[in-house]
Design an enzyme around this catalytic site. Structure first.
Site, PDB file in Angstrom:
ATOM      1  N   ASP A 142      -1.896  10.834  -1.872  1.00  0.00           N
ATOM      2  CA  ASP A 142      -2.295   9.873  -2.900  1.00  0.00           C
ATOM      3  C   ASP A 142      -2.614  10.558  -4.217  1.00  0.00           C
ATOM      4  O   ASP A 142      -2.497   9.962  -5.281  1.00  0.00           O
ATOM      5  CB  ASP A 142      -3.491   9.057  -2.428  1.00  0.00           C
ATOM      6  CG  ASP A 142      -3.054   8.111  -1.341  1.00  0.00           C
ATOM      7  OD1 ASP A 142      -2.935   8.544  -0.191  1.00  0.00           O
ATOM      8  OD2 ASP A 142      -2.767   6.947  -1.664  1.00  0.00           O
ATOM      9  N   ARG A 188       0.847  -1.184   0.000  1.00  0.00           N
ATOM     10  CA  ARG A 188       0.000   0.000   0.000  1.00  0.00           C
ATOM     11  C   ARG A 188       0.887   1.239   0.000  1.00  0.00           C
ATOM     12  O   ARG A 188       2.098   1.124   0.090  1.00  0.00           O
ATOM     13  CB  ARG A 188      -0.965  -0.023   1.191  1.00  0.00           C
ATOM     14  CG  ARG A 188      -0.319  -0.587   2.440  1.00  0.00           C
ATOM     15  CD  ARG A 188      -0.561   0.153   3.681  1.00  0.00           C
ATOM     16  NE  ARG A 188      -0.324   1.552   3.583  1.00  0.00           N
ATOM     17  CZ  ARG A 188       0.882   2.134   3.679  1.00  0.00           C
ATOM     18  NH1 ARG A 188       1.998   1.425   3.845  1.00  0.00           N
ATOM     19  NH2 ARG A 188       1.003   3.449   3.613  1.00  0.00           N
ATOM     20  N   GLY A 189       0.247   2.407  -0.087  1.00  0.00           N
ATOM     21  CA  GLY A 189       1.012   3.642  -0.256  1.00  0.00           C
ATOM     22  C   GLY A 189       1.085   3.917  -1.752  1.00  0.00           C
ATOM     23  O   GLY A 189       1.387   3.000  -2.540  1.00  0.00           O
ATOM     24  N   LYS A 249      -4.627   9.979   3.413  1.00  0.00           N
ATOM     25  CA  LYS A 249      -5.308   9.094   4.361  1.00  0.00           C
ATOM     26  C   LYS A 249      -6.325   9.848   5.205  1.00  0.00           C
ATOM     27  O   LYS A 249      -6.057  10.953   5.670  1.00  0.00           O
ATOM     28  CB  LYS A 249      -4.237   8.434   5.234  1.00  0.00           C
ATOM     29  CG  LYS A 249      -4.727   7.492   6.301  1.00  0.00           C
ATOM     30  CD  LYS A 249      -5.658   6.424   5.783  1.00  0.00           C
ATOM     31  CE  LYS A 249      -5.095   5.605   4.648  1.00  0.00           C
ATOM     32  NZ  LYS A 249      -6.149   4.814   3.939  1.00  0.00           N
ATOM     33  N   ARG A 294      -7.785  -0.110  -6.624  1.00  0.00           N
ATOM     34  CA  ARG A 294      -7.961   1.018  -5.677  1.00  0.00           C
ATOM     35  C   ARG A 294      -8.042   2.310  -6.499  1.00  0.00           C
ATOM     36  O   ARG A 294      -7.180   2.542  -7.346  1.00  0.00           O
ATOM     37  CB  ARG A 294      -6.798   1.108  -4.675  1.00  0.00           C
ATOM     38  CG  ARG A 294      -6.742  -0.078  -3.723  1.00  0.00           C
ATOM     39  CD  ARG A 294      -5.763   0.179  -2.588  1.00  0.00           C
ATOM     40  NE  ARG A 294      -6.341   1.052  -1.583  1.00  0.00           N
ATOM     41  CZ  ARG A 294      -5.623   1.578  -0.578  1.00  0.00           C
ATOM     42  NH1 ARG A 294      -4.342   1.344  -0.465  1.00  0.00           N
ATOM     43  NH2 ARG A 294      -6.219   2.339   0.316  1.00  0.00           N
TER      44      ARG A 294
HETATM   45  O1  MRU Z   1      -4.553   3.280   2.307  1.00  0.00           O
HETATM   46  P1  MRU Z   1      -3.072   3.479   2.192  1.00  0.00           P
HETATM   47  O2  MRU Z   1      -2.318   2.900   3.329  1.00  0.00           O
HETATM   48  O3  MRU Z   1      -2.543   3.038   0.850  1.00  0.00           O
HETATM   49  O4  MRU Z   1      -2.883   5.063   2.265  1.00  0.00           O
HETATM   50  C1  MRU Z   1      -1.585   5.593   2.129  1.00  0.00           C
HETATM   51  C2  MRU Z   1      -1.519   7.052   2.317  1.00  0.00           C
HETATM   52  O5  MRU Z   1      -2.493   7.732   2.508  1.00  0.00           O
HETATM   53  C3  MRU Z   1      -0.147   7.671   2.174  1.00  0.00           C
HETATM   54  O6  MRU Z   1      -0.061   8.824   2.959  1.00  0.00           O
HETATM   55  C4  MRU Z   1       0.103   8.053   0.706  1.00  0.00           C
HETATM   56  O7  MRU Z   1      -0.172   6.980  -0.146  1.00  0.00           O
HETATM   57  C5  MRU Z   1       1.511   8.481   0.488  1.00  0.00           C
HETATM   58  S1  MRU Z   1       2.669   7.156   0.650  1.00  0.00           S
HETATM   59  C6  MRU Z   1       4.190   7.763   0.253  1.00  0.00           C
END
Ligand code: MRU
Length: 355
Positions: free
Chosen positions: A245, A54-55, A256, A97
């Site tokens: 994101d 994830r990320g 997030k 996603r």
């Molecule tokens: O749902 P996730 O864990 O994929 O969400 C991740 C985030 O919101 C991060 O802050 C974002 O992807 C940046 S990661 C470098």
């Protein structure tokens, strides 16, 4: 900063090994380090969907390999059959996603690469898709290191930083985005303290960010999300530093769930609010954050932690994975091409013109 002694503990959560990828399955952290070998596109989709990986940047990297896995078994036919299948594969991966634009960015690149090679045998296009995935993977490590080096100048010695979710090595090729800045400030010998918001409901902060910080001996405390306002009120936070994101062209920023609340709190307390954003997370096709698709996830994520019920089985749940912070609440973006201050509409556009 590779080669630095303190760099040795920075993990890489995605590796290409001979003919497949090996990822660190983040659903087991911090209890266990379980690695998963993935050879096919369906498993890539599942790993993204269920947050094993994830990320935003990490999702993009594994999706790039996923495109190759999806196409490698394609039998030699006409280019147009290949393109139809490639489009189907990309649409399939895109459905995993919706919010992180890095995923779409990678899939668009794969489509463009294939199209530009349409006169060549499809075997060559497949090889090129793999090379491209490897290049995206490698480039992400360099971009993250650059963001870290540039951003650490903003961190005074002795600073207390509040961060949210996980934006580290687990979320990227290496180092991370917001967390890369924290790593690089630490490498530079600055004494910093990090407040790690737990990040309900999946706990990316308390499970993952604290795990990374602990490995690198970076001073931190995990706090409940609901404690952020109180540490700010008590003057225990010098800056908020988060990842993203997707950033719209006016600077509105999806990240997030909970990020918006932190930005409002930071503004109220006069604390700078920074967003670390690789260019691959900036979506210049969107005029504002209203156009960013926000993922809604299964209510079970809020009703349970492991086997423990945290809400009645029958209670309806509204579980958005991301929120959008309006650009007025953001002090600056830290990108691999420099630090961007308001006016964001003008300055983000200029960034894309910059060599
Ligand atoms: O749902 P996730 O864990 O994929 O969400 C991740 C985030 O919101 C991060 O802050 C974002 O992807 C940046 S990661 C470098």
């Amino acid at each position: 900063m590779t080669g630095n002694k303190k760099d040795n503990n920075i993990i890489q959560s995605i590796q290409w090994i001979d003919d497949h990828i090996r990822i660190l399955d983040q659903t087991y952290l911090p209890e266990r380090e379980v690695f998963l070998d993935i050879y096919e596109v369906g498993r890539v989709w599942e790993a993204i969907r269920s947050l094993r990986i994830r990320g935003a940047p990490a999702i993009g990297i594994v999706a790039a390999y996923g495109v190759y896995f999806g196409m490698k078994g394609f039998e030699e036919k006409s280019y147009w059959d290949f393109e139809t299948e490639l489009k189907r594969t990309c649409e399939y991966l895109a459905s995993s996603r919706p919010t992180a634009v890095n995923l779409q960015w990678v899939l668009d690149r794969a489509m463009r690469t294939a199209h530009a090679m349409r006169e060549k045998p499809t075997i060559q296009i497949k090889t090129q898709l793999l090379r491209q995935a490897m290049a995206i993977h490698e480039m992400d490590k360099q971009i993250c290191a650059k963001i870290g080096r540039l951003g650490q100048d903003l961190i005074p010695d002795g600073a207390a930083i509040l961060t949210h979710c996980n934006t580290g090595s687990l979320a990227t090729g290496k180092y991370g985005t917001a967390l890369s800045i924290i790593y690089h400030a630490h490498f530079a010998g600055k004494k910093i303290h990090v407040w790690v918001g737990e990040t309900r409901p999946i706990l990316q902060g308390s499970r993952l960010t604290s795990w990374e910080l602990l490995k690198s001996d970076i001073n931190h405390h995990v706090i409940a999300d609901s404690m952020a306002g109180w540490v700010m009120y008590n003057k225990q936070v010098d800056m908020v530093l988060v990842g993203t994101d997707r950033v719209a062209s006016n600077g509105d920023t999806a990240n997030k769930i909970g990020t918006y609340g932190l930005a409002v709190l930071a503004r109220h307390h006069g604390i700078p609010f920074y967003v670390a954003a690789p260019l691959s997370s900036i979506d210049m096709s969107l005029s504002s954050g209203k156009e960013i698709p926000i993922e809604e996830r299964d209510g079970e994520e809020l009703r349970k932690i492991g086997r423990q019920m945290t809400a009645p089985d029958k209670s309806p749940v509204y579980n958005l994975a991301f929120d959008v912070t309006p650009h007025e609440l953001i002090t600056a973006f830290i990108t691999e091409k420099g630090i961007v201050k308001p006016d964001f509409t003008q300055n983000l556009a200029a960034l894309f013109q910059k060599k």
